[in-house]
Design a protein around this motif. Structure first.
Motif, PDB file in Angstrom:
ATOM      1  N   CYS A   1       0.819  -1.395  -0.081  1.00  0.00           N
ATOM      2  CA  CYS A   1       0.288  -0.080  -0.144  1.00  0.00           C
ATOM      3  C   CYS A   1       0.568   1.361   0.667  1.00  0.00           C
ATOM      4  CB  CYS A   1      -1.025   0.047   1.006  1.00  0.00           C
ATOM      5  SG  CYS A   1      -2.304  -1.565   1.453  1.00  0.00           S
ATOM      6  N   TYR A   2       0.070   2.530  -0.840  1.00  0.00           N
ATOM      7  CA  TYR A   2       1.623   3.512  -0.841  1.00  0.00           C
ATOM      8  C   TYR A   2       0.974   4.362   0.568  1.00  0.00           C
ATOM      9  CZ  TYR A   2       2.184   0.920  -5.346  1.00  0.00           C
ATOM     10  OH  TYR A   2       2.690   0.275  -6.454  1.00  0.00           O
ATOM     11  N   PHE A   3       2.053   5.245   0.235  1.00  0.00           N
ATOM     12  CA  PHE A   3       2.133   6.192   1.764  1.00  0.00           C
ATOM     13  C   PHE A   3       2.830   7.621   0.979  1.00  0.00           C
ATOM     14  CE2 PHE A   3       0.806   2.491   3.978  1.00  0.00           C
ATOM     15  CZ  PHE A   3      -0.283   2.895   4.998  1.00  0.00           C
TER      16      PHE A   3
ATOM     17  N   GLN B   1       5.310   9.717   1.916  1.00  0.00           N
ATOM     18  CA  GLN B   1       6.818  10.149   3.551  1.00  0.00           C
ATOM     19  C   GLN B   1       7.652  11.675   3.137  1.00  0.00           C
ATOM     20  OE1 GLN B   1      10.420   9.050   1.212  1.00  0.00           O
ATOM     21  NE2 GLN B   1      10.418   7.392   2.889  1.00  0.00           N
TER      22      GLN B   1
ATOM     23  N   TRP C   1       6.888   8.381   7.366  1.00  0.00           N
ATOM     24  CA  TRP C   1       6.114   7.758   7.279  1.00  0.00           C
ATOM     25  C   TRP C   1       4.887   9.245   7.220  1.00  0.00           C
ATOM     26  CZ3 TRP C   1       7.137   4.960   3.313  1.00  0.00           C
ATOM     27  CH2 TRP C   1       7.346   3.959   3.242  1.00  0.00           C
TER      28      TRP C   1
ATOM     29  N   PHE D   1      -2.099   7.526   4.583  1.00  0.00           N
ATOM     30  CA  PHE D   1      -2.090   6.662   3.742  1.00  0.00           C
ATOM     31  C   PHE D   1      -2.812   7.289   2.620  1.00  0.00           C
ATOM     32  CE2 PHE D   1      -5.873   4.176   1.839  1.00  0.00           C
ATOM     33  CZ  PHE D   1      -4.514   3.120   1.318  1.00  0.00           C
TER      34      PHE D   1
ATOM     35  N   GLN E   1      -4.586   2.187  -1.856  1.00  0.00           N
ATOM     36  CA  GLN E   1      -4.594   0.952  -1.308  1.00  0.00           C
ATOM     37  C   GLN E   1      -4.650  -0.150  -2.546  1.00  0.00           C
ATOM     38  OE1 GLN E   1      -8.722  -0.026  -0.498  1.00  0.00           O
ATOM     39  NE2 GLN E   1      -8.107  -2.488   0.665  1.00  0.00           N
TER      40      GLN E   1
ATOM     41  N   THR F   1      -4.908  -1.949   5.055  1.00  0.00           N
ATOM     42  CA  THR F   1      -3.953  -1.802   4.169  1.00  0.00           C
ATOM     43  C   THR F   1      -3.200  -2.717   4.730  1.00  0.00           C
ATOM     44  OG1 THR F   1      -2.192  -1.088   6.127  1.00  0.00           O
ATOM     45  CG2 THR F   1      -3.420   0.841   4.828  1.00  0.00           C
TER      46      THR F   1
ATOM     47  N   LYS G   1       4.889  -1.507   3.450  1.00  0.00           N
ATOM     48  CA  LYS G   1       4.598   0.429   2.986  1.00  0.00           C
ATOM     49  C   LYS G   1       5.465   0.697   1.345  1.00  0.00           C
ATOM     50  CE  LYS G   1       3.187   1.716   7.309  1.00  0.00           C
ATOM     51  NZ  LYS G   1       3.690   3.199   8.495  1.00  0.00           N
TER      52      LYS G   1
ATOM     53  N   TYR H   1       4.499   6.748  -2.221  1.00  0.00           N
ATOM     54  CA  TYR H   1       3.513   7.779  -2.811  1.00  0.00           C
ATOM     55  C   TYR H   1       4.552   8.621  -3.628  1.00  0.00           C
ATOM     56  CZ  TYR H   1      -0.375   8.910  -5.137  1.00  0.00           C
ATOM     57  OH  TYR H   1      -1.524   9.432  -6.406  1.00  0.00           O
TER      58      TYR H   1
END
Length: 110
Positions: free
Chosen positions: A2-4, A6, A16, A19, A22, A32, A36, A39
């Motif tokens: 899943c993309y977060f 940063q 991090w 969110f 997905q 999730t 990680k 994104y």
């Protein structure tokens, strides 16, 4: 996967963020998968909070050390010198812990 978001600071420290997207492996809404991925990364031009804490503690250490030297030259404050030296040791230990945390976070992602 899943993309977060940063956040990275100039010193290399990162954290991090929120969110963002997905991955297809997770089918439950709002959940999730646990892995990680980045994104987007936003770069901050200032120092991180740990660096700021380290700088503050180093300034405090320098002041205490100057005070102890001055008191030794005056020669009339043995109890104060003893207490201040204990304080110096505690603050130096905390600075080392902060540096270890900082270095550990930097090394955890390259």
């Amino acid at each position: 996967m899943c993309y977060f978001e940063q956040t990275r600071w100039t010193c290399g420290y990162w954290k991090w963020g929120n969110f963002r997207q997905q991955c297809p492996k997770e089918y439950r809404t709002g959940e999730t998968c646990g892995l990680k991925l980045v994104y987007t990364t936003s770069y901050k031009s200032e120092n991180c909070k740990l660096c700021e804490q380290i700088e503050k503690k180093n300034r405090r250490l320098e002041k205490l050390q100057r005070d102890v030297e001055r008191w030794r030259q005056e020669g009339n404050r043995p109890a104060t010198i003893e207490k201040t030296e204990r304080d110096i040791e505690e603050i130096a230990e905390r600075v080392n812990q902060l540096w270890e945390d900082h270095i550990g976070r930097q090394a955890s992602i390259s």
